[in-house]
Motif scaffolding. Structure first.
Motif, mmCIF file in Angstrom:
data_model
loop_
_atom_site.group_PDB
_atom_site.id
_atom_site.type_symbol
_atom_site.label_atom_id
_atom_site.label_comp_id
_atom_site.label_asym_id
_atom_site.label_seq_id
_atom_site.Cartn_x
_atom_site.Cartn_y
_atom_site.Cartn_z
ATOM 1 N N LYS A 15 -44.812 28.823 19.576
ATOM 2 C CA LYS A 15 -43.988 30.096 19.831
ATOM 3 C C LYS A 15 -44.939 31.114 20.865
ATOM 4 N N ARG A 16 -45.920 31.454 20.356
ATOM 5 C CA ARG A 16 -46.936 32.267 21.004
ATOM 6 C C ARG A 16 -47.555 31.510 22.096
ATOM 7 N N GLY A 17 -47.873 30.175 21.774
ATOM 8 C CA GLY A 17 -48.395 29.577 23.091
ATOM 9 C C GLY A 17 -47.449 29.599 24.204
ATOM 10 N N MET A 18 -46.407 29.326 24.270
ATOM 11 C CA MET A 18 -45.212 29.382 25.281
ATOM 12 C C MET A 18 -45.483 30.926 25.886
ATOM 13 N N ASP A 19 -45.486 31.877 25.161
ATOM 14 C CA ASP A 19 -45.608 33.224 25.820
ATOM 15 C C ASP A 19 -46.755 33.332 26.540
ATOM 16 N N MET A 20 -47.905 32.330 26.401
ATOM 17 C CA MET A 20 -49.234 32.552 27.388
ATOM 18 C C MET A 20 -48.853 31.876 28.653
ATOM 19 N N MET A 21 -47.996 31.034 28.561
ATOM 20 C CA MET A 21 -47.902 30.171 29.769
ATOM 21 C C MET A 21 -47.105 30.818 30.973
ATOM 22 N N LYS A 22 -47.236 30.689 32.147
ATOM 23 C CA LYS A 22 -46.786 31.081 33.317
ATOM 24 C C LYS A 22 -45.304 30.668 33.350
ATOM 25 N N ALA A 23 -44.368 31.257 34.110
ATOM 26 C CA ALA A 23 -42.994 30.956 34.158
ATOM 27 C C ALA A 23 -42.710 29.453 34.560
ATOM 28 N N LYS A 24 -43.587 29.011 35.618
ATOM 29 C CA LYS A 24 -43.361 27.811 36.415
ATOM 30 C C LYS A 24 -43.898 26.563 35.702
ATOM 31 N N GLU A 25 -44.446 26.860 34.155
ATOM 32 C CA GLU A 25 -45.212 25.820 33.267
ATOM 33 C C GLU A 25 -44.042 25.446 32.287
ATOM 34 N N VAL A 26 -43.271 26.700 32.017
ATOM 35 C CA VAL A 26 -42.259 26.472 31.060
ATOM 36 C C VAL A 26 -41.136 25.705 31.613
ATOM 37 N N LEU A 27 -41.175 24.435 31.375
ATOM 38 C CA LEU A 27 -40.338 23.505 32.115
ATOM 39 C C LEU A 27 -38.701 23.294 31.398
ATOM 40 N N TYR A 28 -38.746 23.681 30.256
ATOM 41 C CA TYR A 28 -37.381 23.496 29.364
ATOM 42 C C TYR A 28 -37.185 24.921 28.531
ATOM 43 N N ASP A 29 -36.079 24.948 28.271
ATOM 44 C CA ASP A 29 -35.405 25.999 27.662
ATOM 45 C C ASP A 29 -35.573 25.808 26.026
ATOM 46 N N LEU A 30 -36.734 26.483 25.315
ATOM 47 C CA LEU A 30 -36.767 26.232 23.903
ATOM 48 C C LEU A 30 -36.255 27.345 23.104
ATOM 49 N N CYS A 31 -35.610 27.129 21.925
ATOM 50 C CA CYS A 31 -35.074 28.011 20.911
ATOM 51 C C CYS A 31 -35.616 28.016 19.703
ATOM 52 N N PHE A 32 -36.474 28.827 19.147
ATOM 53 C CA PHE A 32 -37.276 28.504 18.018
ATOM 54 C C PHE A 32 -36.548 29.104 16.571
ATOM 55 N N PHE A 33 -36.390 27.875 15.732
ATOM 56 C CA PHE A 33 -35.875 28.381 14.331
ATOM 57 C C PHE A 33 -36.978 28.063 13.255
ATOM 58 N N GLY A 34 -37.411 29.237 12.771
ATOM 59 C CA GLY A 34 -38.640 28.950 12.093
ATOM 60 C C GLY A 34 -38.534 29.785 10.672
ATOM 61 N N ALA A 35 -39.105 29.240 9.759
ATOM 62 C CA ALA A 35 -39.189 29.948 8.094
ATOM 63 C C ALA A 35 -40.421 29.717 7.798
ATOM 64 N N ARG A 36 -41.164 30.584 7.025
ATOM 65 C CA ARG A 36 -42.685 30.227 6.534
ATOM 66 C C ARG A 36 -42.546 29.269 5.190
ATOM 67 N N GLY A 37 -43.413 28.469 4.824
ATOM 68 C CA GLY A 37 -43.291 27.643 3.719
ATOM 69 C C GLY A 37 -42.405 26.370 3.803
ATOM 70 N N ASP A 38 -41.632 26.423 2.788
ATOM 71 C CA ASP A 38 -40.506 25.245 2.778
ATOM 72 C C ASP A 38 -39.185 26.079 2.730
ATOM 73 N N GLY A 39 -39.068 27.256 3.311
ATOM 74 C CA GLY A 39 -37.822 27.905 3.465
ATOM 75 C C GLY A 39 -36.806 26.940 4.129
ATOM 76 N N LEU A 40 -37.208 26.022 4.831
ATOM 77 C CA LEU A 40 -35.841 25.180 5.573
ATOM 78 C C LEU A 40 -35.569 24.267 4.926
ATOM 79 N N LYS A 41 -35.975 24.129 3.591
ATOM 80 C CA LYS A 41 -35.385 23.210 2.778
ATOM 81 C C LYS A 41 -34.017 23.520 2.341
ATOM 82 N N SER A 42 -33.626 24.695 2.581
ATOM 83 C CA SER A 42 -32.396 25.173 2.193
ATOM 84 C C SER A 42 -31.352 24.796 3.125
ATOM 85 N N LEU A 43 -31.676 24.156 4.322
ATOM 86 C CA LEU A 43 -30.659 23.869 5.305
ATOM 87 C C LEU A 43 -29.826 23.183 4.733
#
Length: 232
Positions: A15-43
């Motif tokens: 996510k932060r790496g994408m913020d470093m990229m120039k607009a022309k380098e971001v070729l796709y629209d990304l949406c991040f869904f994140g949680a620390r540790g094993d939080g996503l086991k609740s999905l």
């Protein structure tokens, strides 16, 4: 193309790496869904969505995604599952392994991980492309020994052939330029890594210097650059 990136603390570098990229380098629209540790086991699966069963995880993915409290698969063209205990595999070229041994080893590496469990949930509600990014290999200093990535590349190919292809998913390698000793990540990428920002007091806090498992923003930028190239 809109891609949902789903993962634990490791997606922070992307996510932060994408913020470093120039607009022309971001070729796709990304949406991040994140949680620390094993939080996503609740999905849990609800209709065409993955929905957290606890408020803490719902708050975390809402923060990382910009307001979405569920992952509605109808809104995305593809999915990237990153980190979440997914692991690489290594196959020596000069050794013979029976098919049964390889199948058991592959199962041991893949099954039971948060990544694979999430993949299985996704597959019950969508047939869209799913990509897997394994946990980065542990940070290491380059030694004087072999730098051959062949065992790693063969291992990735084996995992795809014997496991991920069967469920319509693709495991991606980490960038070759980040690998040292054939099985580690170059130390500069393991320095200065930060915690995933989820809207609390620990957002973007530096990991302890002894933490060699999380990677920094430069690693995330390189990883996404190769991911975009793969999609293209």
């Amino acid at each position: 193309m809109k891609i949902a990136v789903i993962g634990n603390s490791h997606i922070g570098s992307l996510k932060r790496g994408m913020d470093m990229m120039k607009a022309k380098e971001v070729l796709y629209d990304l949406c991040f869904f994140g949680a620390r540790g094993d939080g996503l086991k609740s999905l849990t699966v609800e209709d065409s969505s993955l929905v957290p069963s606890d408020e803490g995880t719902a708050d975390a993915i809402a923060f990382t995604s910009g307001g979405e409290r569920r992952i509605d698969t109808d809104g995305y063209d593809a999915f990237l599952l990153y980190g979440m205990e997914a692991r690489p595999f290594f196959i020596a070229e000069d050794r013979y392994y029976s098919s049964a041994v390889l199948d058991r080893a592959v199962d041991d590496v893949v099954e039971g991980s948060l990544s694979y469990n999430t993949l299985q949930k996704l597959r019950t509600i969508t047939d869209k492309p799913i990509y897997i990014g394994h946990n980065p290999m542990r940070g290491a200093r380059r030694n004087e020994g072999p730098q051959d990535v062949g065992p790693y590349e063969r291992g990735i190919a084996l995992l795809n052939a014997r496991k991920y292809a069967a469920v319509g998913a693709t495991l991606l390698p980490q960038p070759a330029t980040t690998i040292v000793n054939g099985n580690g990540t170059a130390m500069p990428f393991a320095q200065g890594s930060k915690r995933l920002a989820i809207g609390d007091a620990h957002d973007d806090a530096l990991h302890p210097s002894v933490d060699l498992n999380h990677m920094n923003d430069d690693f995330g930028r390189l990883w996404l650059t190769e991911f975009f190239a793969h999609l293209s």
